[in-house]
Design a protein around this motif. Sequence first.
Motif, PDB file in Angstrom:
ATOM      1  N   ILE A 126     -10.913  22.458   4.169  1.00 43.18           N
ATOM      2  CA  ILE A 126     -10.910  22.518   2.712  1.00 43.18           C
ATOM      3  C   ILE A 126      -9.495  22.783   2.235  1.00 43.18           C
ATOM      4  CG2 ILE A 126     -11.743  23.714   0.665  1.00 43.18           C
ATOM      5  CD1 ILE A 126     -14.325  24.265   2.145  1.00 43.18           C
ATOM      6  N   ASP A 127      -8.987  21.875   1.438  1.00 48.75           N
ATOM      7  CA  ASP A 127      -7.653  21.967   0.868  1.00 48.75           C
ATOM      8  C   ASP A 127      -7.781  22.425  -0.586  1.00 48.75           C
ATOM      9  OD1 ASP A 127      -4.974  21.731   0.329  1.00 48.75           O
ATOM     10  OD2 ASP A 127      -4.888  19.562   0.535  1.00 48.75           O
ATOM     11  N   PRO A 150     -12.413  18.956   0.087  1.00 45.40           N
ATOM     12  CA  PRO A 150     -12.896  19.063   1.472  1.00 45.40           C
ATOM     13  C   PRO A 150     -12.641  17.765   2.228  1.00 45.40           C
ATOM     14  CG  PRO A 150     -14.730  18.731  -0.025  1.00 45.40           C
ATOM     15  CD  PRO A 150     -13.504  18.839  -0.873  1.00 45.40           C
ATOM     16  N   TYR A 151     -12.156  17.902   3.470  1.00 41.67           N
ATOM     17  CA  TYR A 151     -11.927  16.763   4.361  1.00 41.67           C
ATOM     18  C   TYR A 151     -12.982  16.774   5.458  1.00 41.67           C
ATOM     19  CZ  TYR A 151      -7.129  16.859   2.512  1.00 41.67           C
ATOM     20  OH  TYR A 151      -6.029  16.849   1.711  1.00 41.67           O
ATOM     21  N   THR A 173     -13.872  19.754   9.819  1.00 43.87           N
ATOM     22  CA  THR A 173     -13.892  19.855   8.372  1.00 43.87           C
ATOM     23  C   THR A 173     -12.802  20.828   7.934  1.00 43.87           C
ATOM     24  OG1 THR A 173     -16.265  19.478   8.384  1.00 43.87           O
ATOM     25  CG2 THR A 173     -15.335  20.461   6.404  1.00 43.87           C
TER      26      THR A 173
END
Length: 158
Positions: free
Chosen positions: A148-149, A136-137, A146
């Motif tokens: 999520i990768d 998560p960024y 925000t």
Amino acid sequence: KETKNEDKKKPSSSYGKYGYKTSLGLRAGFTSGLSVKHFITNNGAIEGLLSFRWHGFSAGALYELHKSAFYISNLAWEYGGGVRVGLYDGYYYNWNHHGDPYYQNRNVTTVGLVGIIGLEYAIGQIPFTVGLDFMPYFDFVGRGYTFIDGSVSFRYVF
């Protein structure tokens, strides 16, 4: 003689407990790119990421802890966090005041935090690791959102 044989069996404290010190490879996911991981303690590693997406790139540095997973040899949970900076040129996705999506054509610099949780398997017979993770960024500067990768990583072990 016994002491010398025992010393040979002990792993160096600067190596990860999963049999390697440094690995270099590729991440394939939403933000694909390069990954380098270096163990600084038996369970702790620093990972550097260079990722490409959205007409630009991001660079990140994470501190990760590794713990045995599911009683399987060479399989480890990895979790931790760090920082990232992104530089993007061109279009990016946004919403207007009505909640409708649209693209904006402008340069964006992002600064934020990143977390990681996943699994990594160090293949014993060949010098590679395979990983699956979620990252998560949390961007505080730039786009301010925000994300999520998720990715699969393949790294060569040194």
